[in-house]
Scaffold this active site. Structure first.
Site, PDB file in Angstrom:
ATOM      1  N   THR A   1     -25.790 -18.008  -5.650  1.00  0.00           N
ATOM      2  CA  THR A   1     -27.015 -18.704  -6.040  1.00  0.00           C
ATOM      3  C   THR A   1     -27.537 -19.599  -4.921  1.00  0.00           C
ATOM      4  O   THR A   1     -28.719 -19.925  -4.896  1.00  0.00           O
ATOM      5  CB  THR A   1     -26.784 -19.561  -7.297  1.00  0.00           C
ATOM      6  OG1 THR A   1     -25.689 -20.459  -7.055  1.00  0.00           O
ATOM      7  CG2 THR A   1     -26.456 -18.685  -8.490  1.00  0.00           C
ATOM      8  N   CYS A   2     -26.646 -19.995  -4.003  1.00  0.00           N
ATOM      9  CA  CYS A   2     -27.099 -20.871  -2.916  1.00  0.00           C
ATOM     10  C   CYS A   2     -28.139 -20.188  -2.050  1.00  0.00           C
ATOM     11  O   CYS A   2     -28.982 -20.854  -1.437  1.00  0.00           O
ATOM     12  CB  CYS A   2     -25.911 -21.329  -2.074  1.00  0.00           C
ATOM     13  SG  CYS A   2     -24.980 -19.983  -1.334  1.00  0.00           S
ATOM     14  N   VAL A   3     -28.104 -18.858  -1.968  1.00  0.00           N
ATOM     15  CA  VAL A   3     -29.095 -18.130  -1.171  1.00  0.00           C
ATOM     16  C   VAL A   3     -29.889 -17.151  -2.030  1.00  0.00           C
ATOM     17  O   VAL A   3     -30.517 -16.222  -1.529  1.00  0.00           O
ATOM     18  CB  VAL A   3     -28.425 -17.373   0.008  1.00  0.00           C
ATOM     19  CG1 VAL A   3     -27.989 -18.342   1.074  1.00  0.00           C
ATOM     20  CG2 VAL A   3     -27.244 -16.529  -0.469  1.00  0.00           C
TER      21      VAL A   3
END
Length: 672
Positions: free
Chosen positions: A639-641
């Site tokens: 989810t960070c990218v």
């Protein structure tokens, strides 16, 4: 009027006559009234410089000049409205100047708009005045006007600094040299300087009316302009600020490389990086970055540390920063342990009104010294301020977070006139209507009190006092109550039929404004450090929520597909054809309900909503990468990218089954 009274005419929601004035205007009357006021307000702001210029030789006779510029299109309102406007202006000729009339018109328009924002009663697009503008180059024109405003503001700030310096000098002279020869000449010179500064201020105001009419409307009557246009303007303002601060480099790595070649670079880079422990993101972030202040606008470098004390691998192309911000907001705003923010009945967040009282009570029960108690409260308020900066950082970077705030709290964002670390809530007026978003039971009780046909003093037995509940032990849930006066000697002042409206006003002000004042002001101070209050004032409460967490409209698969990047074997080749598994994925997405589409979007991006300007504005981009050919594996995400790692499924049924199982089970984050 409360909303129930406004919409119900002369009858309250309890079926009894209201204790105050009934609404004498029909909704059609209100629509015509606002059409008249919109045209009047637009004329005074957009043609303000011309009106003022004509005004000067005529000794502030504003009527003729204003009437000559007033214009109402036949499609917007009846022809009679134009002549009616001239009558109003003629009646005001002897007693009202342009600034006073402008203030009255703006205030009334904003109050009606505020009510319409709470409970829609005017037609869609009723507030827009786009036909009066050339919208083709509107955004670029506003950006130029903002640059002019910034230059004028810098001059005004410099004059204010001179005012403070001269005031301090004068005070010192009065103390040290009360009777020296020549002091009178010095005082006359200071008075001359002060008058000159006032003249420069008036000149700057006229200059802004001339060079920034669109900006004047955006800051005072922003609802004349479409929401999406205002969002684009907001993003342009942020981009310009970002380029100025980062010397023209938006990319974090490029900025760091540039900084490394300047003086004192090692300290700058070190202050913008931190090791953040999993599960302690909010507190670690506070200790690492609170001291940055406005410097939090610059790129930050995060290394996550897992439960074993080992650093996690990660390259920040925007991804680690996004994960850091979403992790901090998730912990700080949704944690039950500290209860810095609490939920209303609709699960919408606002600052815990009793938090400062609870900390002070804890300090007293722990027998802390006065100095330690003040330090503890100060640190609490600094934490609220830091959370305001974190939300501001999300807005600044264009990162969506899945947090929903109560409308009355968001309204304070848009109405604060604050600047720097000391904002003001002077623009916010506490009222009974906003109590509905805080405490539905209290709202209904006060409505009943307002409309009660009997003897209020005898039947209710209320006084001008309020009982606040303070939690003494969060673990056990134990609490105590504290009674406070709403006015001097309030406990001995009964609430009667004649003063009940005053009591309701005091109660609304206590619950909405006075009790949470220090927490709210600290948060707004942090927010305004990151985002200029004048930028936030372009939006109402629901629009601000959209800026924070994205639009609530249906997920557009065509928009998502057009703005998706691919990696690994899924990269589209020279033939322009999508991989068979990717084709299956989009067929599945098109077949899903909007609720399930939102689950997939949240699974990948951590928020179930699309950016207001579409998925093309998502940072980082929505991406899909292959994760092997084992069809027994579930899809996973980073989810960070905003990355979906999708195994190479070969059938529609298997892909749909695995995808829905993954998004509904909470599985997903994968470091592979």
């Amino acid at each position: 009027m409360d909303d129930e009274e406004f919409f119900a005419g002369s009858k309250s929601s309890f079926g009894v006559p209201t204790g105050s004035r009934p609404n004498a205007l029909t909704l059609n009357d209100l629509q015509n009234l606002t059409t008249f006021l919109k045209n009047l307000g637009f004329t005074m702001y957009f043609h303000g410089a011309d009106i003022t210029a004509e005004d000067q030789p005529r000794d502030r006779d504003t009527t003729g000049s204003l009437a000559s510029y007033f214009n109402v299109s036949s499609s917007a309102s009846p022809r009679s409205m134009e002549s009616e406007a001239s009558k109003v202006l003629a009646a005001a000729e002897a007693s009202i100047n342009i600034d006073h009339l402008k203030g009255l018109t703006t205030g009334l328009l904003r109050m009606i708009y505020e009510r319409d924002s709470r409970r829609k009663f005017l037609p869609k697009d009723h507030w827009l005045m786009t036909s009066q503008f050339n919208m083709e180059g509107f955004i670029s024109a506003v950006v130029e006007e903002e640059e002019s405003r910034s230059r004028v503001q810098e001059e005004e700030d410099e004059d204010q600094d001179n005012d403070h310096e001269n005031d301090n000098t004068q005070d010192l002279d009065n103390i040290m040299m009360p009777s020296l020869v020549g002091t009178g000449r010095t005082q006359r010179q200071r008075e001359t300087d002060r008058l000159q500064r006032q003249q420069r201020k008036a000149s700057r105001k006229r200059y802004l009316q001339q060079v920034a009419p669109r900006l004047e409307i955006l800051q005072n009557l922003p609802f004349f302009i479409p929401f999406t246009t205002r969002v684009q303007i907001f993003r342009e303002f942020v981009h310009i600020d970002m380029m100025k601060r980062r010397r023209g480099y938006a990319d974090p790595e490029t900025w760091r490389m540039m900084i490394m070649h300047g003086p004192g670079t090692e300290d700058t880079i070190e202050r913008h990086r931190a090791d953040i422990r999993r599960g302690q993101e909010a507190r670690d972030a506070f200790h690492a970055f609170y001291g940055l202040g406005e410097g939090l606008k610059e790129p930050i470098q995060i290394t996550f540390v897992n439960q074993f004390g080992e650093a996690e691998a990660g390259i920040d192309g925007g991804g680690v920063t996004k994960e850091f911000l979403t992790s901090v907001t998730s912990e700080a705003f949704k944690s039950d342990t500290e209860a810095l923010f609490v939920e209303n009945d609709q699960h919408l967040l606002y600052p815990n009104p009793a938090k400062v009282d609870e900390i002070q009570d804890y300090c007293r029960s722990s027998r802390m010294s006065n100095e330690d108690s003040r330090s503890t409260v100060t640190q609490l308020l600094q934490y609220y301020e830091f959370l305001g900066r974190i939300i501001g950082k999300c807005l600044y970077e264009g990162i969506l977070v899945d947090i929903n705030f109560a409308p009355f709290f968001l309204l304070k964002w848009s109405l604060t006139g604050g600047k720097g670390s000391a904002p003001s809530e002077s623009g916010y007026r506490a009222n009974i209507n906003d109590l509905r978003d805080l405490d539905e039971a209290l709202y209904q009780g006060l409505l009943q009190l307002k409309n009660y046909p009997g003897d209020v003093e005898q039947d209710f037995g209320l006084t001008f006092s309020v009982t606040d509940t303070i939690t003494t032990d969060p673990k056990t849930g134990s609490s105590k109550t504290v009674t406070r006066d709403l006015k001097p000697d309030g406990a001995n002042t009964p609430v009667t039929n004649s003063n009940r409206l005053v009591y309701i006003s005091y109660m609304a002000r206590h619950r909405l404004q006075n009790q949470p004042f220090r927490q709210t002001n600290a948060f707004l101070g942090g927010l305004s450090t990151m985002i200029q209050p004048s930028w936030l004032s372009m939006f109402n409460q629901s629009e601000l929520q959209t800026l924070v967490s994205g639009t609530s409209s249906s997920i557009s698969i065509s928009d998502l597909r057009a703005n998706t990047a691919y990696g690994g074997l899924y990269v589209i080749g020279n033939d322009g054809l999508e991989h068979p598994t990717v084709l299956l994925f989009w067929r599945v997405m098109e077949s899903l309900s909007d609720e399930d589409r939102r689950k997939v979007v949240k699974f990948v991006t951590s928020t179930p909503r699309a950016p207001l300007l579409g998925f093309g504005a998502l940072v980082p981009r929505f991406s899909i990468r292959d994760s092997g050919e084992d069809e027994g594996r579930l899809p996973t995400t980073s989810t960070c990218v905003n990355l979906l790692k999708l195994p190479r499924y070969k059938t529609l049924q298997v892909l749909r089954e695995k995808l829905l199982y993954a998004v509904n089970s909470g599985a997903g984050f994968d470091l592979s």
